[in-house]
Scaffold this active site. Structure first.
Site, PDB file in Angstrom:
ATOM      1  N   CYS A 158     -30.942 -29.490 -25.013  1.00 48.64           N
ATOM      2  CA  CYS A 158     -32.251 -29.538 -25.680  1.00 48.64           C
ATOM      3  C   CYS A 158     -32.125 -29.734 -27.197  1.00 48.64           C
ATOM      4  CB  CYS A 158     -33.028 -28.267 -25.383  1.00 48.64           C
ATOM      5  SG  CYS A 158     -32.096 -26.754 -25.637  1.00 48.64           S
ATOM      6  N   HIS A 251     -37.923 -27.056 -30.866  1.00 48.86           N
ATOM      7  CA  HIS A 251     -36.720 -27.100 -31.693  1.00 48.86           C
ATOM      8  C   HIS A 251     -36.954 -28.077 -32.850  1.00 48.86           C
ATOM      9  CE1 HIS A 251     -34.784 -24.744 -28.739  1.00 48.86           C
ATOM     10  NE2 HIS A 251     -33.893 -25.584 -28.264  1.00 48.86           N
TER      11      HIS A 251
HETATM   12  N1  LIG Z   1     -34.309 -22.292 -21.145  1.00 54.70           N
HETATM   13  C1  LIG Z   1     -34.051 -23.525 -21.612  1.00 54.70           C
HETATM   14  O1  LIG Z   1     -34.806 -24.105 -22.420  1.00 54.70           O
HETATM   15  C2  LIG Z   1     -32.828 -24.275 -21.158  1.00 54.70           C
HETATM   16  C3  LIG Z   1     -32.599 -25.535 -21.689  1.00 54.70           C
HETATM   17  C4  LIG Z   1     -31.505 -26.264 -21.241  1.00 54.70           C
HETATM   18  C5  LIG Z   1     -30.663 -25.724 -20.285  1.00 54.70           C
HETATM   19  N2  LIG Z   1     -30.875 -24.485 -19.783  1.00 54.70           N
HETATM   20  C6  LIG Z   1     -29.962 -24.023 -18.725  1.00 54.70           C
HETATM   21  O2  LIG Z   1     -30.675 -24.021 -17.471  1.00 54.70           O
HETATM   22  C7  LIG Z   1     -30.227 -22.962 -16.644  1.00 54.70           C
HETATM   23  C8  LIG Z   1     -31.394 -22.083 -16.274  1.00 54.70           C
HETATM   24  O3  LIG Z   1     -31.944 -21.531 -17.461  1.00 54.70           O
HETATM   25  P1  LIG Z   1     -33.161 -20.530 -17.417  1.00 54.70           P
HETATM   26  O4  LIG Z   1     -33.501 -20.277 -18.831  1.00 54.70           O
HETATM   27  O5  LIG Z   1     -34.225 -21.045 -16.500  1.00 54.70           O
HETATM   28  O6  LIG Z   1     -32.464 -19.231 -16.736  1.00 54.70           O
HETATM   29  P2  LIG Z   1     -33.158 -18.008 -15.992  1.00 54.70           P
HETATM   30  O7  LIG Z   1     -34.584 -17.876 -16.390  1.00 54.70           O
HETATM   31  O8  LIG Z   1     -32.253 -16.854 -16.167  1.00 54.70           O
HETATM   32  O9  LIG Z   1     -33.135 -18.457 -14.430  1.00 54.70           O
HETATM   33  C9  LIG Z   1     -31.956 -18.561 -13.727  1.00 54.70           C
HETATM   34  C10 LIG Z   1     -32.182 -19.029 -12.287  1.00 54.70           C
HETATM   35  O10 LIG Z   1     -30.916 -19.064 -11.625  1.00 54.70           O
HETATM   36  C11 LIG Z   1     -30.921 -18.177 -10.509  1.00 54.70           C
HETATM   37  N3  LIG Z   1     -29.631 -17.491 -10.414  1.00 54.70           N
HETATM   38  C12 LIG Z   1     -29.110 -16.602 -11.287  1.00 54.70           C
HETATM   39  N4  LIG Z   1     -27.915 -16.148 -10.838  1.00 54.70           N
HETATM   40  C13 LIG Z   1     -27.682 -16.788  -9.650  1.00 54.70           C
HETATM   41  C14 LIG Z   1     -26.642 -16.740  -8.689  1.00 54.70           C
HETATM   42  N5  LIG Z   1     -25.570 -15.975  -8.860  1.00 54.70           N
HETATM   43  N6  LIG Z   1     -26.745 -17.525  -7.590  1.00 54.70           N
HETATM   44  C15 LIG Z   1     -27.813 -18.329  -7.412  1.00 54.70           C
HETATM   45  N7  LIG Z   1     -28.850 -18.404  -8.275  1.00 54.70           N
HETATM   46  C16 LIG Z   1     -28.781 -17.638  -9.394  1.00 54.70           C
HETATM   47  C17 LIG Z   1     -32.039 -17.194 -10.769  1.00 54.70           C
HETATM   48  O11 LIG Z   1     -32.497 -16.661  -9.529  1.00 54.70           O
HETATM   49  P3  LIG Z   1     -33.122 -15.148  -9.428  1.00 54.70           P
HETATM   50  O12 LIG Z   1     -34.507 -15.228 -10.001  1.00 54.70           O
HETATM   51  O13 LIG Z   1     -33.111 -14.904  -7.974  1.00 54.70           O
HETATM   52  O14 LIG Z   1     -32.216 -14.254 -10.213  1.00 54.70           O
HETATM   53  C18 LIG Z   1     -33.058 -18.095 -11.438  1.00 54.70           C
HETATM   54  O15 LIG Z   1     -33.771 -18.856 -10.482  1.00 54.70           O
HETATM   55  C19 LIG Z   1     -29.147 -22.221 -17.436  1.00 54.70           C
HETATM   56  O16 LIG Z   1     -27.890 -22.673 -17.032  1.00 54.70           O
HETATM   57  C20 LIG Z   1     -29.446 -22.605 -18.881  1.00 54.70           C
HETATM   58  O17 LIG Z   1     -28.279 -22.569 -19.661  1.00 54.70           O
HETATM   59  C21 LIG Z   1     -31.955 -23.749 -20.180  1.00 54.70           C
END
Ligand SMILES: NC(=O)c1ccc[n+]([C@@H]2O[C@H](COP(=O)([O-])OP(=O)(O)OC[C@H]3O[C@@H](n4cnc5c(N)ncnc54)[C@H](OP(=O)(O)O)[C@@H]3O)[C@@H](O)[C@H]2O)c1
Length: 361
Positions: A158, A251
């Site tokens: 991002c 950002h």
């Molecule tokens: N936030 C942003 O703007 C952004 C931007 C670019 C990239 N990212 C990347 O995108 C990914 C998700 O980000 P997020 O902010 O959405 O994270 P988040 O809110 O913490 O959500 C994580 C997701 O992954 C699942 N999960 C966690 N541990 C797991 C496991 N051991 N096995 C299977 N599923 C699992 C969670 O399920 P449960 O609900 O069941 O725990 C949830 O659906 C990350 O890798 C992050 O680095 C985020």
């Protein structure tokens, strides 16, 4: 039966997953039929699995509330229900790399928001307006995976979206040295002020791994396809500092640039405003009409005023001026969870469908 492609969201309960579900609510081509998350959520209705974690401004779409969440690790079961998946799971890099490949090997295209495959040589990392031609590596990737339809495509981090497209629009002036500082929203860490109260009125001068991504990923996006892999560009050299600021979404980047062929300010503005790419030519459903706009007011772009430009898919640029050390400096703003995450991935999937890479199974 609907003609829409059936979509699964891996990590659908998380912040990026929720953004996918919101953006796809009335999508003309794609319909969310399957949601998968960790074993903690599996077996629960989506509305129960998310509970009080819904972080979007708009309400949870009615259509998804009763979908029973599946376990991401049950690859065959999830893959059998869908035409392709978006990946937004939060697991270790090795686990994500393995699970995304496992989905691709079930002949299920994976469009990923994660960084795990961003440097896999035959995986395209796409900003659809810039490097749609990188889809040429997909046929080589499929050979490696032994698939006919299954592959992985990713979108970049991002943090680069507020300046990498700008540098690309200026490529004929040969930018060769860039100093950037990014001021990054807390939603980029999957947080709101409710779950990160320490960020109110605060600045944190560190975002793990972000500076390297901000310096290197634009070069891969600007690279070219050679012998079935993507070879990154050599220039411009970019050095970057990434700072977390008390902003929910958006950002901002403050950037200094040196050019080999120094243009006028008018030329720089003209190149931004006239820029368009494959999404505009193909009229993709999520494409911004104008990808980049230049704002002439001294106090723009501002996060609160401008982050939702073109439904969060456009980039706002301002304050282009000559600099006493570099040639020019400017400020760019993009929406980190729309253009920078789920929206960018949806646009990528639209491009892949339009080019025939994603079809009904
Ligand atoms: N936030 C942003 O703007 C952004 C931007 C670019 C990239 N990212 C990347 O995108 C990914 C998700 O980000 P997020 O902010 O959405 O994270 P988040 O809110 O913490 O959500 C994580 C997701 O992954 C699942 N999960 C966690 N541990 C797991 C496991 N051991 N096995 C299977 N599923 C699992 C969670 O399920 P449960 O609900 O069941 O725990 C949830 O659906 C990350 O890798 C992050 O680095 C985020």
């Amino acid at each position: 039966m609907s003609d829409k492609l059936k979509v699964g969201i891996l990590g659908g309960t998380g912040m990026v997953g929720q953004r996918f579900i919101s953006l796809l609510e009335n999508h003309p081509w794609f319909e969310v039929t399957t949601i998968a998350a960790s074993p903690r959520s599996a077996g629960k209705k989506y509305v129960e699995a998310v509970g009080d974690r819904w972080k979007m401004d708009t309400p949870m779409p009615e259509k998804v509330k009763d979908i029973v969440v599946m376990n991401v690790n049950e690859v065959e079961a999830v893959a059998s229900q869908v035409d392709f998946v978006f990946s937004a799971v939060d697991m270790s890099k090795d686990e994500i790399r393995a699970i995304e490949e496992a989905y691709a090997k079930t002949e299920t295209p994976v469009v990923s928001n994660n960084s795990a495959h961003r440097w896999t040589p035959d995986v395209p990392m796409i900003i659809p307006e810039i490097n749609d031609s990188h889809t040429d590596v997909i046929e080589f990737q499929k050979k490696r995976l032994g698939t006919t339809k299954g592959f992985i495509a990713v979108k970049p981090n991002c943090s680069i979206q507020s300046y990498a497209p700008v540098l690309y629009a200026w490529r004929e002036f040969e930018p060769y040295e860039v100093v950037a500082t990014t001021y990054q929203a807390i939603s980029g860490a999957g947080k709101t002020f409710k779950d990160w109260p320490e960020m109110v009125g605060n600045i944190i001068p560190y975002i793990g791994g972000e500076e390297e991504k901000s310096e290197q990923e634009p070069l891969r996006v600007f690279g070219k396809v050679e012998n079935g892999v993507i070879v990154k560009a050599e220039e411009p050299k970019i050095t970057c500092q990434c700072i977390r600021v008390p902003v929910l979404n958006g950002h901002t980047a403050a950037v200094f640039v040196k050019f080999r062929k120094k243009p006028t300010k008018e030329q720089l503005i003209e190149k931004l405003e006239s820029y368009s790419g494959a999404p505009q030519a193909l009229k993709l459903p999520s494409a911004p009409k104008q990808f980049m706009r230049y704002m002439t007011e001294d106090n723009r772009p501002q996060v609160t005023e401008d982050v939702n430009y073109e439904n969060g898919m456009g980039i706002s640029i301002g304050r282009i001026r000559e600099d006493s050390i570099y040639d020019y400096k400017f400020v760019g703003l993009s929406h980190n969870t729309v253009r920078g995450a789920a929206g960018g991935a949806v646009l990528c999937a639209e491009l892949l469908k339009a080019k025939g890479f994603i079809t009904k199974k």
